[in-house]
Design a protein around this motif. Structure first.
Motif, PDB file in Angstrom:
ATOM      1  N   GLY A 116      -5.606  22.922  14.545  1.00  0.00           N
ATOM      2  CA  GLY A 116      -6.030  23.354  15.869  1.00  0.00           C
ATOM      3  C   GLY A 116      -7.288  22.689  16.368  1.00  0.00           C
ATOM      4  O   GLY A 116      -7.774  21.686  15.815  1.00  0.00           O
ATOM      5  N   LEU A 117      -7.847  23.272  17.412  1.00  0.00           N
ATOM      6  CA  LEU A 117      -8.957  22.649  18.127  1.00  0.00           C
ATOM      7  C   LEU A 117     -10.203  22.484  17.267  1.00  0.00           C
ATOM      8  O   LEU A 117     -10.897  21.475  17.371  1.00  0.00           O
ATOM      9  CB  LEU A 117      -9.294  23.481  19.368  1.00  0.00           C
ATOM     10  N   GLY A 118     -10.505  23.482  16.424  1.00  0.00           N
ATOM     11  CA  GLY A 118     -11.736  23.394  15.650  1.00  0.00           C
ATOM     12  C   GLY A 118     -11.802  22.146  14.803  1.00  0.00           C
ATOM     13  O   GLY A 118     -12.841  21.475  14.726  1.00  0.00           O
ATOM     14  N   THR A 119     -10.691  21.817  14.140  1.00  0.00           N
ATOM     15  CA  THR A 119     -10.641  20.622  13.293  1.00  0.00           C
ATOM     16  C   THR A 119     -10.562  19.351  14.128  1.00  0.00           C
ATOM     17  O   THR A 119     -11.303  18.380  13.904  1.00  0.00           O
ATOM     18  CB  THR A 119      -9.425  20.696  12.353  1.00  0.00           C
ATOM     19  N   VAL A 120      -9.675  19.365  15.108  1.00  0.00           N
ATOM     20  CA  VAL A 120      -9.418  18.146  15.873  1.00  0.00           C
ATOM     21  C   VAL A 120     -10.579  17.802  16.809  1.00  0.00           C
ATOM     22  O   VAL A 120     -10.903  16.614  16.997  1.00  0.00           O
ATOM     23  CB  VAL A 120      -8.099  18.295  16.659  1.00  0.00           C
ATOM     24  N   LEU A 121     -11.237  18.797  17.387  1.00  0.00           N
ATOM     25  CA  LEU A 121     -12.369  18.498  18.266  1.00  0.00           C
ATOM     26  C   LEU A 121     -13.498  17.804  17.515  1.00  0.00           C
ATOM     27  O   LEU A 121     -14.205  16.966  18.081  1.00  0.00           O
ATOM     28  CB  LEU A 121     -12.894  19.788  18.910  1.00  0.00           C
ATOM     29  N   GLY A 122     -13.671  18.145  16.238  1.00  0.00           N
ATOM     30  CA  GLY A 122     -14.680  17.460  15.448  1.00  0.00           C
ATOM     31  C   GLY A 122     -14.381  15.982  15.299  1.00  0.00           C
ATOM     32  O   GLY A 122     -15.278  15.133  15.378  1.00  0.00           O
ATOM     33  N   VAL A 123     -13.111  15.656  15.098  1.00  0.00           N
ATOM     34  CA  VAL A 123     -12.700  14.250  14.992  1.00  0.00           C
ATOM     35  C   VAL A 123     -12.962  13.522  16.306  1.00  0.00           C
ATOM     36  O   VAL A 123     -13.555  12.444  16.335  1.00  0.00           O
ATOM     37  CB  VAL A 123     -11.197  14.151  14.638  1.00  0.00           C
ATOM     38  N   VAL A 124     -12.509  14.126  17.387  1.00  0.00           N
ATOM     39  CA  VAL A 124     -12.652  13.491  18.696  1.00  0.00           C
ATOM     40  C   VAL A 124     -14.117  13.358  19.081  1.00  0.00           C
ATOM     41  O   VAL A 124     -14.544  12.331  19.631  1.00  0.00           O
ATOM     42  CB  VAL A 124     -11.880  14.287  19.763  1.00  0.00           C
ATOM     43  N   GLY A 125     -14.904  14.386  18.797  1.00  0.00           N
ATOM     44  CA  GLY A 125     -16.325  14.330  19.120  1.00  0.00           C
ATOM     45  C   GLY A 125     -17.030  13.182  18.420  1.00  0.00           C
ATOM     46  O   GLY A 125     -17.857  12.479  19.017  1.00  0.00           O
TER      47      GLY A 125
END
Length: 413
Positions: A116-125
């Motif tokens: 979900g977003l918590g994991t993937v947003l870290g990558v994108v950030g």
């Protein structure tokens, strides 16, 4: 760290695919409220509790998977999340008791945390440049809305000719297919010397002692409450409490002939409107103060929910509510995650946002569980709606004192 100067990158594309599928499955659970409960003769609160536990497990798992991604690698965290997610779906398909669904909901929730977003947003950030970070986070968040657009109607369509158990299995296969996209996901490691040297314990201590972090944590509670309640209960709410579809009207002509179908379509409209709303929030986060944007979003949600429940529930009001609430649906996510990255850096963004997201999911747990419980007691959802109005107003206020300037970092521990 060398960031890609482009907005659209392979990391962003893969992240959008993962979030779309993960959210499509997650957003469909409200469609199964009536079929599962009716098949086994359960009270509404039984399956609602399973969805509520799923939300709580998602929240608990988010900082855990954020730490796994930062210590062992993003792709390993996502692989683990996808495997757990698919296993939970298959076991849920075989469950014939409320306890079985509620236990398997822990697996589903942890799987959502890993994909979900918590994991993937870290990558994108970490992969995005400073110039494009706010918009990149918004694009990935909007991809979740694409999942919501397709997930609930797809589930409703498949339920027309196969059992809900088979739909769960098909969703499990879709989740496992995400593993094929991971070779393209390569995000750079965090770069700043200060961020690399600063330990996880040091940054957590700094955040937990910061009143601004506490206020972000508290403010995200209502977002989870409102979104999870609507996702889990709105299809059933519309099916049972909305006025009839007018024969010969526009909706009837589009093939939406029952309030059950309208309930699934309503979630799609929420997701569709949110694509525009989230992208707008990402753009606004680059140009305006994030805490004021968040306060405005929560205020608008509060007003929209209050007006909706005070008015007669008709197909027209359902559509208007879905579009208006949808435009604010996940608009808080790029602003909240961007605020966390701005205040505390990118090195441990996944873990720090994960703890904030735990508040979101505690709210989600209560929203889903109270929805089922209050329905069983009172026969409608009115009381739960008004609790959502109250917590939304609280979140609007609590964001105002946040200090939106980055504090000096302590020495690495």
């Amino acid at each position: 760290m060398t960031h890609d100067s482009r907005l659209i990158t392979p990391v962003l594309i893969v992240s959008c695919i993962i979030i779309t599928v993960s959210f499509a499955v997650r957003a469909s659970f409200g469609v199964f409220q009536i079929p599962v409960s009716d098949e086994f003769g359960w009270m509404r609160s039984e399956f609602s509790l399973a969805i509520a536990i799923q939300n709580l497990a998602w929240g608990i798992g988010q900082p855990i998977f954020g730490a796994i991604a930062e210590k062992l690698g993003d792709r390993r965290a996502i692989v683990l999340g996808a495997l757990i997610y698919a296993l939970g779906m298959v076991l849920s398909a075989a469950s014939v008791t409320p306890l079985g669904h509620q236990l398997n909901a822990w697996l589903v929730g942890f799987g959502i945390a890993g994909t979900g977003l918590g994991t993937v947003l870290g990558v994108v950030g970490r992969a995005s440049s400073d110039e494009h970070r706010s918009m990149a986070l918004a694009v990935v968040t909007a991809a979740g809305s694409v999942g919501q657009v397709i997930g609930a109607p797809a589930a409703e369509w498949m339920l027309g000719f196969i059992s809900w158990q088979m739909v769960f299995v098909i969703f499990a296969i879709a989740i496992l297919s995400l593993l094929l996209t991971l070779p393209m996901m390569k995000a750079p490691a965090p770069a700043s010397k200060q961020e690399v040297e600063e330990s996880l314990s040091a940054i957590l201590k700094k955040a937990f002692r910061d009143p601004s972090y506490t206020m972000i944590f508290l403010g995200f509670f209502s977002c989870g409450y409102q979104l999870a309640f609507i996702t889990a209960h709105f299809p059933a709410f519309v099916a049972e409490m909305c006025g009839p579809i007018e024969v010969g009207g526009i909706l009837h002509g589009m093939g939406i002939t029952t309030t059950s179908a309208l309930g699934a379509v309503a979630l799609s409209l929420v997701g569709l409107a949110n694509i525009a709303g989230t992208l707008t929030a990402g753009w606004a986060g680059k140009h305006f103060t994030k805490k004021y944007l968040l306060a405005g979003i929560y205020s608008a949600r509060t007003i929209i929910a209050a007006v909706f429940i005070l008015m007669p529930i008709t197909p027209t009001s359902v559509i208007i509510f879905s579009v208006l609430m949808g435009s604010l649906w996940l608009a808080t996510v790029p602003l909240t995650s961007g605020l966390v990255a701005h205040l505390y850096g990118l090195r441990y963004m996944g873990t720090l946002y994960g703890f904030i997201f735990l508040s979101h999911q505690i709210g989600g747990f209560l929203g889903v569980w109270l929805g089922g419980r209050m329905y069983d007691i009172y026969g409608d959802y009115t009381a739960v709606w008004w609790v959502g109005v109250a917590v939304g107003a609280f979140s609007a206020v609590v964001h105002l004192p946040i200090r939106e300037t980055r504090a000096a970092s302590p020495q690495a521990a």
